[in-house]
Design a protein around this motif. Structure first.
Motif, PDB file in Angstrom:
ATOM      1  N   SER A   4     -64.680 -66.444 -53.608  1.00 51.56           N
ATOM      2  CA  SER A   4     -65.182 -66.919 -52.073  1.00 51.56           C
ATOM      3  C   SER A   4     -65.366 -65.927 -51.112  1.00 51.56           C
ATOM      4  CB  SER A   4     -63.881 -68.027 -51.580  1.00 51.56           C
ATOM      5  OG  SER A   4     -64.498 -68.317 -50.473  1.00 51.56           O
ATOM      6  N   PRO A   5     -66.555 -65.919 -50.650  1.00 49.72           N
ATOM      7  CA  PRO A   5     -67.025 -64.728 -49.884  1.00 49.72           C
ATOM      8  C   PRO A   5     -66.193 -64.818 -48.351  1.00 49.72           C
ATOM      9  CG  PRO A   5     -68.942 -65.992 -50.542  1.00 49.72           C
ATOM     10  CD  PRO A   5     -67.631 -66.884 -50.942  1.00 49.72           C
ATOM     11  N   HIS A   6     -66.221 -63.734 -47.666  1.00 50.36           N
ATOM     12  CA  HIS A   6     -65.338 -63.874 -46.688  1.00 50.36           C
ATOM     13  C   HIS A   6     -66.584 -63.261 -45.376  1.00 50.36           C
ATOM     14  CE1 HIS A   6     -62.026 -62.573 -43.507  1.00 50.36           C
ATOM     15  NE2 HIS A   6     -62.967 -63.259 -43.049  1.00 50.36           N
ATOM     16  N   LEU A  28     -71.187 -72.924 -44.033  1.00 53.75           N
ATOM     17  CA  LEU A  28     -70.499 -71.986 -44.959  1.00 53.75           C
ATOM     18  C   LEU A  28     -69.172 -72.314 -45.243  1.00 53.75           C
ATOM     19  CD1 LEU A  28     -72.115 -68.527 -43.795  1.00 53.75           C
ATOM     20  CD2 LEU A  28     -72.739 -69.983 -45.768  1.00 53.75           C
ATOM     21  N   CYS A  33     -66.453 -70.935 -48.097  1.00 61.21           N
ATOM     22  CA  CYS A  33     -66.456 -69.483 -47.695  1.00 61.21           C
ATOM     23  C   CYS A  33     -65.457 -69.304 -46.440  1.00 61.21           C
ATOM     24  CB  CYS A  33     -67.848 -68.984 -47.196  1.00 61.21           C
ATOM     25  SG  CYS A  33     -69.022 -69.490 -48.387  1.00 61.21           S
ATOM     26  N   SER A  34     -64.778 -68.334 -46.335  1.00 58.27           N
ATOM     27  CA  SER A  34     -63.851 -67.695 -44.983  1.00 58.27           C
ATOM     28  C   SER A  34     -64.930 -67.069 -43.977  1.00 58.27           C
ATOM     29  CB  SER A  34     -63.052 -66.722 -45.638  1.00 58.27           C
ATOM     30  OG  SER A  34     -62.228 -67.221 -46.403  1.00 58.27           O
ATOM     31  N   ASN A 109     -58.340 -61.542 -49.587  1.00 59.24           N
ATOM     32  CA  ASN A 109     -59.702 -62.269 -48.721  1.00 59.24           C
ATOM     33  C   ASN A 109     -60.144 -61.590 -47.741  1.00 59.24           C
ATOM     34  OD1 ASN A 109     -61.280 -64.451 -48.274  1.00 59.24           O
ATOM     35  ND2 ASN A 109     -59.921 -65.271 -46.653  1.00 59.24           N
ATOM     36  N   ILE A 441     -75.436 -68.290 -50.871  1.00 62.15           N
ATOM     37  CA  ILE A 441     -73.860 -68.456 -51.280  1.00 62.15           C
ATOM     38  C   ILE A 441     -73.518 -67.943 -52.421  1.00 62.15           C
ATOM     39  CG2 ILE A 441     -71.954 -69.987 -51.448  1.00 62.15           C
ATOM     40  CD1 ILE A 441     -73.181 -71.588 -49.458  1.00 62.15           C
ATOM     41  N   ALA A 444     -73.657 -64.107 -52.076  1.00 64.78           N
ATOM     42  CA  ALA A 444     -72.592 -63.765 -51.357  1.00 64.78           C
ATOM     43  C   ALA A 444     -71.359 -63.794 -52.295  1.00 64.78           C
ATOM     44  CB  ALA A 444     -72.270 -64.534 -50.128  1.00 64.78           C
ATOM     45  N   GLN A 445     -71.042 -64.788 -53.163  1.00 65.53           N
ATOM     46  CA  GLN A 445     -70.185 -64.801 -53.975  1.00 65.53           C
ATOM     47  C   GLN A 445     -70.274 -63.400 -55.283  1.00 65.53           C
ATOM     48  OE1 GLN A 445     -70.738 -68.658 -55.779  1.00 65.53           O
ATOM     49  NE2 GLN A 445     -69.439 -69.466 -54.632  1.00 65.53           N
ATOM     50  N   ALA A 448     -68.964 -60.465 -53.253  1.00 66.20           N
ATOM     51  CA  ALA A 448     -67.461 -60.680 -53.193  1.00 66.20           C
ATOM     52  C   ALA A 448     -66.924 -60.017 -54.501  1.00 66.20           C
ATOM     53  CB  ALA A 448     -67.163 -61.971 -52.806  1.00 66.20           C
TER      54      ALA A 448
END
Length: 487
Positions: A4-6, A28, A33-34, A109, A441, A444-445, A448
């Motif tokens: 999970s992206p932050h 998001l 997502c965080s 995270n 997303i 971004a994953q 991450a």
């Protein structure tokens, strides 16, 4: 399994930047997502001082953090030059320590991507130095973004000089399929060279961002997306209106009044959070609203009346409508009683009006609003413009006549409803913006999962958790050193 992206999201502290980033953050967060949302201390306190503030976002999965903007309580934060200068001088050296302390809250995270708006691109430099990927959320139209990105080309072609001033007034096309633009309507016109130089620098720094996210759609600006592979339309960003942040408390009683009005009868007047109107023009607007003899909702911000600069004229009655300090705009624009929207044509208001199927009466003040008016009136053909008289004012008679023209044109209303349908389809399941958001997303994953852990220098600021119920972090005074010296 994807990590999970932050995201650390950092808006410039004006509503036109804060709200799109709040809306993106909510979307998001719903995708797992965080989100850590960084406000300036002053902006955060101001947002929380209203009933429509950040408290509405509790439980959304968004953690709020703050840093000082470097200005004192006595400083005038309506002076945007002063705010930008102070932020760029003070906040970059504090950001690495904030990132370090946020990461320390959950070592599994850590922040993997930073998202910024215009005038906060310095954070992309910080992120780049720390090995963190960056993204821009552009708060205006994609056309305006591409136009600003073309400044070096416009200078080389002799269209403008190094001050941003056109050599002569003309209409240009950035590409064969894009609408013509008047050089007098370039968004930097009317500003001093310092503003133009800042914009040029911002455009250069923005290139550190992997994506340029835009609150727009392919049907709104179809030709612009061939101009840069970074452009990614993810609009319309339509988080619920109750979760929209504001510097002023919304007057929701106007909705009950609106329920009592006839269908398509109410004129809504609002010029956003920053436009300032000359007192003489304010008087003409007030008298023009009276001349309409129609029910209305008119947003007059609290600071509009400071030192009585915009006192209502003595012969303004206003009995047919409501004047409010701030309003739940998206609910008004989607209400069946609404007839039209007298707007400054800021991009957020433009998108919200389009998504409400609302005809526009266009009253742009500056910057990108003039380009947006061109789209509304000339490309989408869902509104009409206002003309100034020999004194440089939009007269009360002009307001009355143009509203009557707008409301009498059934073709404009039909096009407005069609534009609403096409635009909203983008965020339905399988819509183009929904697909683009999934693409972002997924990127971004991947970021991450590949992010290298970079050590941070600890000699910045101590950061403590003030309120475990809101997860609000804020800085406490410590030694401030230069970014270059510490990284």
């Amino acid at each position: 399994m994807a990590i999970s992206p932050h995201f650390l999201v950092i808006p410039y502290p004006v509503l036109g930047h804060v709200n799109p980033l709040v809306q993106l953050s909510q979307i998001l967060a719903k995708h797992g997502c965080s989100i850590t949302f960084l406000n300036t201390e002053f902006s955060h306190k101001r947002l929380n001082a209203t009933g429509a503030g950040l408290d509405n976002l509790k439980g959304s999965g968004i953690r709020f953090v703050t840093l000082p903007d470097g200005l004192g309580p006595e400083d005038d934060r309506s002076d945007q030059k002063k705010v930008v200068r102070s932020i760029k001088t003070n906040m970059p050296s504090m950001l690495p320590k904030l990132i370090q302390d946020v990461n320390a809250l959950d070592v599994n995270n850590k922040i993997t991507c930073i998202v910024v708006t215009l005038s906060m691109t310095w954070a992309l430099k910080v992120a780049h130095t720390l090995g963190i990927k960056g993204t821009l959320l552009w708060p205006a139209s994609a056309t305006t973004l591409v136009l600003c990105d073309c400044i070096p080309r416009l200078i080389d072609d002799g269209v403008i000089d190094s001050y941003g001033i056109p050599g002569r007034r003309q209409k240009i096309q950035l590409s064969p399929n894009m609408p013509s633009m008047d050089t007098e309507n370039f968004p930097w016109r009317g500003h001093e060279k310092l503003h133009f130089d800042h914009l040029v620098q911002e455009m250069q720094t923005m290139k550190l961002g992997e994506w340029w996210l835009c609150n727009t759609t392919y049907n709104l600006e179809p030709a612009v997306f061939s101009m840069s592979p970074r452009l990614l339309p993810i609009g319309p960003l339509m988080a619920s209106d109750s979760n929209k942040s504001s510097f002023w408390e919304e007057d929701t009683s106007c909705l009950e009044w609106l329920d009592e009005q006839l269908p398509q009868s109410v004129v809504y007047v609002s010029f956003g959070s920053m436009a300032v109107m000359d007192p003489n023009q304010f008087n003409e607007l007030a008298l023009g609203i009276d001349l309409l003899k129609k029910p209305f909702i008119w947003v007059v911000r609290p600071n509009d009346n400071k030192v009585n600069i915009n006192a209502y004229p003595h012969d303004f009655h206003g009995k047919r409508g409501r004047t409010v300090a701030w309003a739940p705009q998206k609910k008004i624009l989607n209400h069946p009683a609404l007839a039209c929207f007298i707007s400054h044509c800021g991009w957020n208001s433009t998108v919200e009006g389009v998504c409400g199927g609302t005809p526009f009466l266009c009253w742009p003040f500056a910057k990108d609003q003039l380009v947006n008016k061109s789209y509304i009136c000339d490309v989408w053909k869902v509104g009409v413009g206002l003309d100034k008289d020999e004194n440089g004012l939009i007269s009360k008679e002009e307001i009355k006549n143009k509203v009557e023209q707008l409301l009498g044109d059934q073709n404009i209303k039909a096009r407005s409803l069609r534009m609403k349908e096409l635009t909203m389809n983008n965020i339905s399941k399988g819509g183009q913006s929904s697909k683009n958001l999934e693409k972002f997303i997924k990127w971004a994953q991947d970021v991450a999962s590949q992010t290298l852990q970079v050590p941070y220098n600890t000699h910045y600021y101590n950061i403590t958790c003030d309120d475990p119920h809101t997860n609000l972090l804020s800085t406490t005074d410590g030694q401030k050193v230069s970014l270059e010296a510490e990284i």
